[in-house]
Every structure is written in C-alpha cells, then in structure tokens.
Design a protein around this motif. Structure first.
Motif, PDB file in Angstrom:
ATOM      1  N   TYR A  69       0.796  -1.113   0.034  1.00  0.00           N
ATOM      2  CA  TYR A  69       0.040  -0.068  -0.145  1.00  0.00           C
ATOM      3  C   TYR A  69       0.940   1.159   0.005  1.00  0.00           C
ATOM      4  O   TYR A  69       0.612   2.173  -0.824  1.00  0.00           O
ATOM      5  CB  TYR A  69      -0.915  -0.036   1.225  1.00  0.00           C
ATOM      6  N   GLY A  70       1.941   1.296   0.787  1.00  0.00           N
ATOM      7  CA  GLY A  70       2.845   2.280   0.866  1.00  0.00           C
ATOM      8  C   GLY A  70       3.562   2.751  -0.609  1.00  0.00           C
ATOM      9  O   GLY A  70       3.492   3.815  -0.905  1.00  0.00           O
ATOM     10  N   LEU A  71       3.748   1.680  -1.267  1.00  0.00           N
ATOM     11  CA  LEU A  71       4.562   1.630  -2.579  1.00  0.00           C
ATOM     12  C   LEU A  71       3.591   2.237  -3.517  1.00  0.00           C
ATOM     13  O   LEU A  71       3.709   3.065  -4.451  1.00  0.00           O
ATOM     14  CB  LEU A  71       4.996   0.538  -2.988  1.00  0.00           C
ATOM     15  N   ALA A  72       2.268   1.734  -3.566  1.00  0.00           N
ATOM     16  CA  ALA A  72       1.186   2.223  -4.163  1.00  0.00           C
ATOM     17  C   ALA A  72       0.899   3.732  -4.131  1.00  0.00           C
ATOM     18  O   ALA A  72       0.386   4.467  -4.940  1.00  0.00           O
ATOM     19  CB  ALA A  72      -0.079   1.189  -4.000  1.00  0.00           C
ATOM     20  N   CYS A  73       0.936   4.202  -2.830  1.00  0.00           N
ATOM     21  CA  CYS A  73       0.490   5.646  -2.392  1.00  0.00           C
ATOM     22  C   CYS A  73       1.741   6.500  -3.207  1.00  0.00           C
ATOM     23  O   CYS A  73       1.368   7.609  -3.753  1.00  0.00           O
ATOM     24  CB  CYS A  73       0.799   5.597  -1.002  1.00  0.00           C
ATOM     25  N   CYS A  74       2.953   5.896  -2.889  1.00  0.00           N
ATOM     26  CA  CYS A  74       4.007   6.934  -3.618  1.00  0.00           C
ATOM     27  C   CYS A  74       3.847   6.856  -5.168  1.00  0.00           C
ATOM     28  O   CYS A  74       4.010   7.860  -5.694  1.00  0.00           O
ATOM     29  CB  CYS A  74       5.483   5.988  -3.421  1.00  0.00           C
ATOM     30  N   VAL A  75       3.527   5.870  -5.789  1.00  0.00           N
ATOM     31  CA  VAL A  75       3.039   5.868  -7.323  1.00  0.00           C
ATOM     32  C   VAL A  75       2.014   6.751  -7.660  1.00  0.00           C
ATOM     33  O   VAL A  75       2.032   7.492  -8.605  1.00  0.00           O
ATOM     34  CB  VAL A  75       2.917   4.567  -7.928  1.00  0.00           C
ATOM     35  N   ARG A  76       0.996   6.695  -6.839  1.00  0.00           N
ATOM     36  CA  ARG A  76      -0.239   7.550  -7.184  1.00  0.00           C
ATOM     37  C   ARG A  76      -0.176   8.964  -6.523  1.00  0.00           C
ATOM     38  O   ARG A  76      -0.693   9.777  -7.150  1.00  0.00           O
ATOM     39  CB  ARG A  76      -1.465   6.775  -6.319  1.00  0.00           C
ATOM     40  N   GLY A  77       0.942   9.243  -5.832  1.00  0.00           N
ATOM     41  CA  GLY A  77       1.014  10.699  -5.441  1.00  0.00           C
ATOM     42  C   GLY A  77       0.296  10.862  -4.251  1.00  0.00           C
ATOM     43  O   GLY A  77       0.202  12.266  -3.976  1.00  0.00           O
ATOM     44  N   HIS A  78      -0.043   9.962  -3.335  1.00  0.00           N
ATOM     45  CA  HIS A  78      -0.607  10.217  -2.173  1.00  0.00           C
ATOM     46  C   HIS A  78       0.465   9.460  -0.830  1.00  0.00           C
ATOM     47  O   HIS A  78      -0.007   9.044  -0.019  1.00  0.00           O
ATOM     48  CB  HIS A  78      -1.758   9.195  -1.759  1.00  0.00           C
ATOM     49  N   ALA A  79       1.646   9.880  -1.057  1.00  0.00           N
ATOM     50  CA  ALA A  79       2.688   9.296   0.045  1.00  0.00           C
ATOM     51  C   ALA A  79       2.699  10.303   1.250  1.00  0.00           C
ATOM     52  O   ALA A  79       3.621  10.650   1.870  1.00  0.00           O
ATOM     53  CB  ALA A  79       3.882   9.520  -0.774  1.00  0.00           C
TER      54      ALA A  79
ATOM     55  N   LEU B 120       2.774   3.116   8.850  1.00  0.00           N
ATOM     56  CA  LEU B 120       1.695   2.132   8.236  1.00  0.00           C
ATOM     57  C   LEU B 120       1.928   0.721   8.550  1.00  0.00           C
ATOM     58  O   LEU B 120       1.076   0.026   9.080  1.00  0.00           O
ATOM     59  CB  LEU B 120       1.593   2.551   6.993  1.00  0.00           C
ATOM     60  N   LEU B 121       3.187   0.232   8.463  1.00  0.00           N
ATOM     61  CA  LEU B 121       3.497  -1.160   8.646  1.00  0.00           C
ATOM     62  C   LEU B 121       3.353  -1.524  10.171  1.00  0.00           C
ATOM     63  O   LEU B 121       2.982  -2.377  10.539  1.00  0.00           O
ATOM     64  CB  LEU B 121       5.036  -1.512   8.128  1.00  0.00           C
ATOM     65  N   GLY B 122       3.990  -0.651  11.170  1.00  0.00           N
ATOM     66  CA  GLY B 122       4.135  -0.840  12.477  1.00  0.00           C
ATOM     67  C   GLY B 122       2.429  -0.870  12.827  1.00  0.00           C
ATOM     68  O   GLY B 122       2.327  -1.636  13.751  1.00  0.00           O
TER      69      GLY B 122
END
Length: 304
Positions: free
Chosen positions: A137-147, A154-156
């Motif tokens: 999800y974190g990587l998808a956020c970075c790609v989508r521009g919602h980082a 998030l992982l913790g």
C-alpha cells in the motif's frame, strides 16, 4: 487419490454452502463482517497457536519468509510495469500482489497435510503479511502521489493491530527458542482452532460475488492472466531451482496459487480506486485458486 478428491470437494462444498445461503438471504454483509471478525481475531490465531506450538525448525527455513517477500515484490513490479498511468499502476500493484494465506491457504493445507506443512505455510505468510498489510500500500501511495502516510508507520500500525500476525511472530519466536505453551492453554485454543477451516470456507462463500463490468473486462482479465502466469513461472522456479526437500517445495508450489490478498480491496478503496473491479478480480481468482490448489494437492500428493 479418490480420498484426496473427496477432501477437496468437502472444502469446496462449504464455500458453495456460504454462497447459496447468501443468495437465499440468510447471510448479509453484516453476516460477513461478523464471521470475518471471528475468523481473524479468534479461530485463525487459535489455529496458528495450536499448529505451531512445540514445533522446531532449522533457521534456514526462515528463508521461506524472505521468498514470500520476494514474490510479492515481483508482483508489485509487474503491476507497475503493466499500468499505463499512475491510477492503473497503483491499481495493478495492489490487485496483483499478495496471497490470501490465513483464511484460505492455511485451512486448505492443514486439512490435507501434517503440522510440518503448516509450519511452511506460516513461515511463508509471515513474510507475505508484511507486504500485504503495509509495504504494498505504501508503494502504491508513492506511485499514485499520495505518499502523505509514512510507510514504516503504516507497517507498524498494521502489525500491532493484526492478531494473526502477532500470533505468527510470537509462535515463530517461541519455536526458535524451543519454548512450548502450557497444555491447558493449548487445549482451550484447540476448540476455536477446530472451527477455523469451516468458518474460513463459509466466509469466502459469503464474500464471493462476480459482476463483470463491460468497460473493465480488459483490466480484469489482464490482472488475472498476469497473476496466473506469474504464479506458474514462480512454481516452476521453485520446482527446478529451490534447494529444499520436495515436501517443502510441494507446499510452496500450492501456496503460489492462493487467492489474491483480501486486503487488496480494502487498500484499493483507500486509494479511491475502483473497488467493484477489485472485488470482481478477487472473487474470480478465488475460483481459479480452488481449481488450481485442489489439482496440485491431488497430483503432488500422489507423486504424479
């Protein structure tokens, strides 16, 4: 072989039962939420505890967790390459990635094989869960521009709020240090654990729903096709190149055809993606998984 086919048929019948009861109006969306809460917070953790208690394994088997992370990363990479724009890339990254182990593959494998096989499943899911519940999800956020949300935070948060993951971590650590839990506690946990396979299959049947949207058929079949092809290639790589006994490779090959992670739909919704298409992909691939995992169990169990 007939006995193995009968066992596979039994599991599928529970899924069909859940689906039929939903179509008859006896189960609703609220019913699914109730069943899933029981499974994730009680029966699945109990099954993990009972199956892993007193199990000992070589430290080199921890590589199986790393393999799960690697396979998830490969699917995330394929999703990134497959998408034509940021929206498609993030969608494919979430809906190609991850394996539904806890409430699908674990009941399947534990129904057919012994505790040694269950250990392999749990080690695989330990790595897989890290990816499904945060990093993807974190990587998808970075790609989508919602980082805007820190991937480590998030992982913790995901790990600390997930009873199954905490159960995996605790039981694997206990196994590493050869510590066993009191028999009184294990006898208690064995009761809800015995219901995990039945409730997990029923839950999948209640969740099952296929609604093909004409405008998104290409996306749906592209996602399923790439996922299936990728799993087949990884299965071949395990068979020919992994330096483990066939008993271990057999379980890993079966796991690679597990359904797409259920959290894919949740995170797709969080990214304002098309949740309907994600749910359709997830449901269709469950059907693929039922056929492929049952077939592999039947053939690999008999050395064919």
């Amino acid at each position: 072989m007939i006995e193995t086919i009968a066992k596979a048929g039994t599991l599928v019948s529970f899924i069909v039962c859940g689906y039929v009861l939903k179509q008859l109006g006896l189960f609703s969306k609220e019913s699914f939420n109730t069943i899933s809460t029981i499974v994730f917070d009680l029966t699945l953790p109990s099954a993990i505890i009972v199956n892993l208690n007193g199990v000992h394994f070589e430290s080199r088997l921890l590589f199986i967790s790393a393999l799960a992370i690697l396979f998830d990363l490969i699917f995330i990479g394929l999703g990134y390459v497959l998408g034509k724009n940021k929206v498609e890339k993030s969608f494919y990254m979430l809906n190609l990635n991850g394996f539904n182990i806890g409430n699908f593959a674990l009941p399947f494998v534990s129904y057919f094989f012994d505790s040694a096989a269950v250990l392999i499943v749990c080690l695989f899911d330990a790595g897989n869960s890290i990816m499904c519940l945060g990093i993807a999800y974190g990587l998808a956020c970075c790609v989508r521009g919602h980082a805007d949300e820190n991937i480590f935070h998030l992982l913790g948060r995901s790990v600390l709020s997930s009873v199954p993951i905490l159960s995996y971590i605790v039981m694997i650590l206990l196994a590493v240090f050869s510590i066993t839990l009191p028999s009184a506690f294990i006898n208690w946990a064995a009761i809800p654990a015995s219901a995990n396979t039945f409730l997990s299959m029923m839950m999948i049947g209640v969740a099952l729903g296929v609604s093909l949207k004409k405008d998104f058929i290409h996306v749906i079949y592209t996602d399923i096709g790439v996922r299936f092809t990728g799993s087949a290639v990884m299965t071949a790589a395990i068979y020919f190149f992994l330096d483990y006994p066939m008993e271990i490779k057999r379980v890993l090959m079966i796991l690679l055809f597990s359904p797409i992670a259920g959290m894919a739909c949740y995170y797709t919704a969080k990214l304002k993606g098309n949740i309907g298409v994600a749910a359709c992909i997830n449901s269709l691939y469950i059907l693929v998984s039922i056929v492929m995992m049952s077939t592999l169990i039947i053939f690999l169990s008999h050395g064919i």
